[in-house]
Design an enzyme around this catalytic site. Structure first.
Site, PDB file in Angstrom:
ATOM      1  N   LYS A 168       0.871  -1.189   0.000  1.00  0.00           N
ATOM      2  CA  LYS A 168       0.000   0.000   0.000  1.00  0.00           C
ATOM      3  C   LYS A 168       0.896   1.222   0.000  1.00  0.00           C
ATOM      4  CE  LYS A 168      -4.405   1.040   0.180  1.00  0.00           C
ATOM      5  NZ  LYS A 168      -5.550   0.247  -0.295  1.00  0.00           N
TER       6      LYS A 168
ATOM      7  N   ASP B  56      -7.112   4.241  -4.472  1.00  0.00           N
ATOM      8  CA  ASP B  56      -7.772   4.082  -3.166  1.00  0.00           C
ATOM      9  C   ASP B  56      -8.402   5.456  -2.900  1.00  0.00           C
ATOM     10  OD1 ASP B  56      -7.902   2.043  -0.769  1.00  0.00           O
ATOM     11  OD2 ASP B  56      -7.550   3.969   0.173  1.00  0.00           O
TER      12      ASP B  56
HETATM   13  P1  NDP Z   1     -12.966   7.572  -2.782  1.00  0.00           P
HETATM   14  O1  NDP Z   1     -11.939   8.602  -2.582  1.00  0.00           O
HETATM   15  O2  NDP Z   1     -13.519   7.367  -4.137  1.00  0.00           O
HETATM   16  O3  NDP Z   1     -14.141   7.790  -1.765  1.00  0.00           O
HETATM   17  C1  NDP Z   1     -14.015   7.692  -0.376  1.00  0.00           C
HETATM   18  C2  NDP Z   1     -15.201   8.360   0.173  1.00  0.00           C
HETATM   19  O4  NDP Z   1     -15.352   8.293   1.566  1.00  0.00           O
HETATM   20  C3  NDP Z   1     -15.094   9.813  -0.133  1.00  0.00           C
HETATM   21  O5  NDP Z   1     -16.330  10.253  -0.438  1.00  0.00           O
HETATM   22  C4  NDP Z   1     -14.547  10.346   1.172  1.00  0.00           C
HETATM   23  O6  NDP Z   1     -14.648  11.721   1.324  1.00  0.00           O
HETATM   24  C5  NDP Z   1     -15.457   9.640   2.062  1.00  0.00           C
HETATM   25  N1  NDP Z   1     -15.048   9.728   3.422  1.00  0.00           N
HETATM   26  C6  NDP Z   1     -13.812   9.797   3.928  1.00  0.00           C
HETATM   27  N2  NDP Z   1     -13.867   9.916   5.251  1.00  0.00           N
HETATM   28  C7  NDP Z   1     -15.164   9.902   5.568  1.00  0.00           C
HETATM   29  C8  NDP Z   1     -15.855   9.964   6.778  1.00  0.00           C
HETATM   30  N3  NDP Z   1     -15.203  10.111   7.926  1.00  0.00           N
HETATM   31  N4  NDP Z   1     -17.193   9.882   6.772  1.00  0.00           N
HETATM   32  C9  NDP Z   1     -17.855   9.728   5.621  1.00  0.00           C
HETATM   33  N5  NDP Z   1     -17.243   9.683   4.427  1.00  0.00           N
HETATM   34  C10 NDP Z   1     -15.912   9.762   4.405  1.00  0.00           C
HETATM   35  O7  NDP Z   1     -12.364   6.230  -2.225  1.00  0.00           O
HETATM   36  P2  NDP Z   1     -12.851   4.767  -2.492  1.00  0.00           P
HETATM   37  O8  NDP Z   1     -14.302   4.715  -2.727  1.00  0.00           O
HETATM   38  O9  NDP Z   1     -11.921   4.202  -3.479  1.00  0.00           O
HETATM   39  O10 NDP Z   1     -12.512   4.080  -1.092  1.00  0.00           O
HETATM   40  C11 NDP Z   1     -13.486   3.941  -0.043  1.00  0.00           C
HETATM   41  C12 NDP Z   1     -13.048   2.811   0.882  1.00  0.00           C
HETATM   42  O11 NDP Z   1     -12.977   1.589   0.151  1.00  0.00           O
HETATM   43  C13 NDP Z   1     -11.678   2.970   1.527  1.00  0.00           C
HETATM   44  O12 NDP Z   1     -11.694   2.383   2.805  1.00  0.00           O
HETATM   45  C14 NDP Z   1     -10.778   2.168   0.616  1.00  0.00           C
HETATM   46  O13 NDP Z   1      -9.613   1.750   1.273  1.00  0.00           O
HETATM   47  C15 NDP Z   1     -11.693   1.016   0.287  1.00  0.00           C
HETATM   48  N6  NDP Z   1     -11.389   0.260  -0.917  1.00  0.00           N
HETATM   49  C16 NDP Z   1     -11.252   0.857  -2.130  1.00  0.00           C
HETATM   50  C17 NDP Z   1     -10.992   0.093  -3.252  1.00  0.00           C
HETATM   51  C18 NDP Z   1     -10.903   0.668  -4.621  1.00  0.00           C
HETATM   52  O14 NDP Z   1     -10.721  -0.103  -5.557  1.00  0.00           O
HETATM   53  N7  NDP Z   1     -11.039   1.952  -4.806  1.00  0.00           N
HETATM   54  C19 NDP Z   1     -10.831  -1.350  -3.155  1.00  0.00           C
HETATM   55  C20 NDP Z   1     -11.078  -1.886  -1.848  1.00  0.00           C
HETATM   56  C21 NDP Z   1     -11.327  -1.099  -0.788  1.00  0.00           C
HETATM   57  P3  NDP Z   1     -13.281  12.544   1.703  1.00  0.00           P
HETATM   58  O15 NDP Z   1     -12.352  12.393   0.573  1.00  0.00           O
HETATM   59  O16 NDP Z   1     -13.779  13.894   1.889  1.00  0.00           O
HETATM   60  O17 NDP Z   1     -12.706  12.029   2.973  1.00  0.00           O
HETATM   61  O1  2IT Z   2      -7.933  -1.662  -0.821  1.00  0.00           O
HETATM   62  C1  2IT Z   2      -7.863  -2.129  -1.973  1.00  0.00           C
HETATM   63  O2  2IT Z   2      -7.976  -3.336  -2.189  1.00  0.00           O
HETATM   64  C2  2IT Z   2      -7.655  -1.207  -3.087  1.00  0.00           C
HETATM   65  N1  2IT Z   2      -7.612  -0.004  -2.867  1.00  0.00           N
HETATM   66  C3  2IT Z   2      -7.467  -1.727  -4.476  1.00  0.00           C
HETATM   67  C4  2IT Z   2      -6.066  -2.223  -4.672  1.00  0.00           C
HETATM   68  C5  2IT Z   2      -5.705  -2.613  -6.066  1.00  0.00           C
HETATM   69  O3  2IT Z   2      -4.520  -2.906  -6.252  1.00  0.00           O
HETATM   70  O4  2IT Z   2      -6.557  -2.642  -6.955  1.00  0.00           O
END
Ligand code: NDP
Ligand code: 2IT
Length: 445
Positions: A124, A164
């Site tokens: 990461k 992420d």
């Molecule tokens: P994004 O940046 O697209 O979205 C994250 C969202 O969560 C944003 O809207 C962010 O707003 C919001 N957020 C952050 N903190 C808070 C909070 N305290 N309360 C409410 N909303 C909040 O990220 P992703 O959708 O990619 O990621 C979301 C989660 O999923 C993370 O935990 C990430 O690690 C996980 N994840 C993502 C993957 C991927 O492929 N993208 C894969 C697997 C897991 P703000 O930016 O203002 O904080």
């Molecule tokens: O938390 C996760 O699994 C991710 N943000 C995606 C990682 C990836 O390599 O696609």
């Protein structure tokens, strides 16, 4: 394994790294039986070795903003474990990013990637860069400056970053452009790429779709489906968006979204153009969901509150770590929620998980539930190696079957004597065994 002794040593070595210590404890708690049954793991120091990253790279990122002011951020890449494949995992750009958060995420990634059945190790990275209010030109310059340091540490068979929080298609484009120029090669070194330059169909949707495919399997163990269910989602980013699309397709009704400013409750359901509007909200770089209730006046905005106080059948936390606490869990229990599936990484606090499990509510941990994102990254790597693009249907079918397999692995290793499926234990044991056995085969290195 003496868990308390191990944890107290780790706490002394890494004081204050709360998220990392939380993630390690949660995994080790569920591995006691499997370690007791496999004494060879203990003598080979597997536990002591798996909880420390192979290496941590930190660097300074200097860049100039639109006003000509010099900015300095910190950049990191945590290469945690490459026993079963090249380091693989996302990059997070958010002001809260620190080593503890990246170590927790890298650690979780080892087991998640193992569960996918694809050959990927865990890693990461990221930066404390705050994209809020930044122009696209500033984001581009930051990404270029970040890659100036990162490029020589990664490679398509060494370490393959992705997105992420705060790193979506736009940032991956800028990062890839800089990598290509510095490395003078066009390879699959990042995933989540654009479709015209090596990306895979379905990768943008994959984490959210995978989350819902997994939750569908969980519901099926109770003879239930998404049809007619009220679904509370948190976050409004990439994962929340994909999950909202798939829940709607499966006949469920998405009733909440959230941001750092509070949550939106839409009794009519968030579907169609309202899901498209999520992309606009995210692209605005303003990090707020309040405008949703202005755009769609039937919705209510609840400032500073968590969506878990709304009555729902299924809860999908898709925002960030530790966003669902003890009180939230109590609300979910009170409202007869039947399933909590973590789209985000470690969104539920340990106290919340305990309450949910004690009440025998279905609980799917992030490393299993959200593995669809990295799985489809793995499928993108395969397509890049073969210099081929698979059609959306083929990628989606592969993703779906991977999620079903992960669910089966959780059931196999997590079913308790009373029939309750402990998905936390199932995911940890299944993910751990493959990596531990690979480490055994490869000697002490
Ligand atoms: P994004 O940046 O697209 O979205 C994250 C969202 O969560 C944003 O809207 C962010 O707003 C919001 N957020 C952050 N903190 C808070 C909070 N305290 N309360 C409410 N909303 C909040 O990220 P992703 O959708 O990619 O990621 C979301 C989660 O999923 C993370 O935990 C990430 O690690 C996980 N994840 C993502 C993957 C991927 O492929 N993208 C894969 C697997 C897991 P703000 O930016 O203002 O904080
Ligand atoms: O938390 C996760 O699994 C991710 N943000 C995606 C990682 C990836 O390599 O696609």
């Amino acid at each position: 394994m003496d868990l308390e002794k191990l944890m107290s040593k780790l706490e002394k070595k890494h004081p204050g790294e709360q998220e990392y210590l939380q993630a390690v404890r949660e995994v080790l708690e569920t591995l006691e039986d499997v370690v007791a049954d496999n004494p060879q793991f203990e003598s080979a120091g597997i536990i002591e070795r798996i909880i420390e990253p192979d290496r941590i790279l930190t660097f300074k990122v200097s860049w100039v903003d639109d006003n000509g002011k010099v900015n300095v951020n910190l950049g990191y890449r945590v290469q945690f474990n490459n026993a079963i494949g090249p380091y693989k995992g996302g990059l997070r750009f958010h002001p809260s990013v620190n080593l503890s958060i990246l170590k927790f995420l890298g650690f979780e990634q080892i087991f998640k990637n193992s569960l996918t059945t694809l050959p990927m190790g865990g890693g990461k990275g990221g930066s404390d860069f705050d994209a809020k209010g930044k122009s696209d030109a500033e984001i581009m310059r930051f990404c270029q400056a970040f890659m100036l340091e990162l490029w020589h540490l990664i490679g398509p068979d060494t370490d393959v970053p992705a997105g992420d929080i705060g790193v979506g298609g736009k940032e991956i484009g800028y990062l890839y452009g800089a990598y290509k120029k510095l490395a003078r090669e066009h390879t699959g070194v990042l995933t989540g790429k654009g479709l015209n330059w090596g990306g895979s169909l379905i990768r943008p949707e994959a984490t959210g779709f995978g989350t819902v495919y997994f939750a569908k399997e969980m519901l099926a163990t109770k003879g239930e489906t998404f049809e007619g269910k009220k679904v509370a989602i948190s976050g409004f980013g990439n994962v929340a968006w994909g999950a909202a699309k798939k829940v709607t397709e499966f006949g469920g009704k998405v009733i909440t979204l959230s941001g750092p400013d509070g949550y939106v409750y839409d009794p009519e359901g968030i579907s169609g153009e309202k899901i498209d509007y999520m992309l606009e909200l995210r692209a605005s770089n303003q990090d707020i969901v309040a405008p949703y209730a202005i755009e769609f006046p039937e919705a209510e905005f609840h400032k500073g509150k968590h969506p878990w106080e709304v009555k729902c059948d299924v809860a999908l936390p898709c925002a960030t770590q530790n966003e669902l606490n003890k009180e939230d869990a109590q609300n979910l229990v009170k409202n007869n929620c039947m399933c909590v599936a973590e789209g985000a990484n470690m969104p539920s606090t340990p106290e919340a998980v305990e309450i949910i499990q004690e009440n025998k509510i279905l609980f799917g941990p992030g490393k299993a539930v959200n593995a669809g994102g990295v799985s489809t990254s793995g499928l993108e790597m395969s397509q890049n190696s073969m210099k081929l693009n698979w059609p959306a249907k083929e990628v989606d079918e592969k993703l779906h079957s991977i999620m079903i397999n992960i669910h089966e692995a959780c059931v196999k290793y997590g079913t308790e004597d009373n029939g309750y499926i402990n998905y936390v234990k199932g995911a940890n044991v299944a993910g751990f065994l493959k990596v531990a056995n690979a480490m055994m085969d490869q000697g002490i290195i």
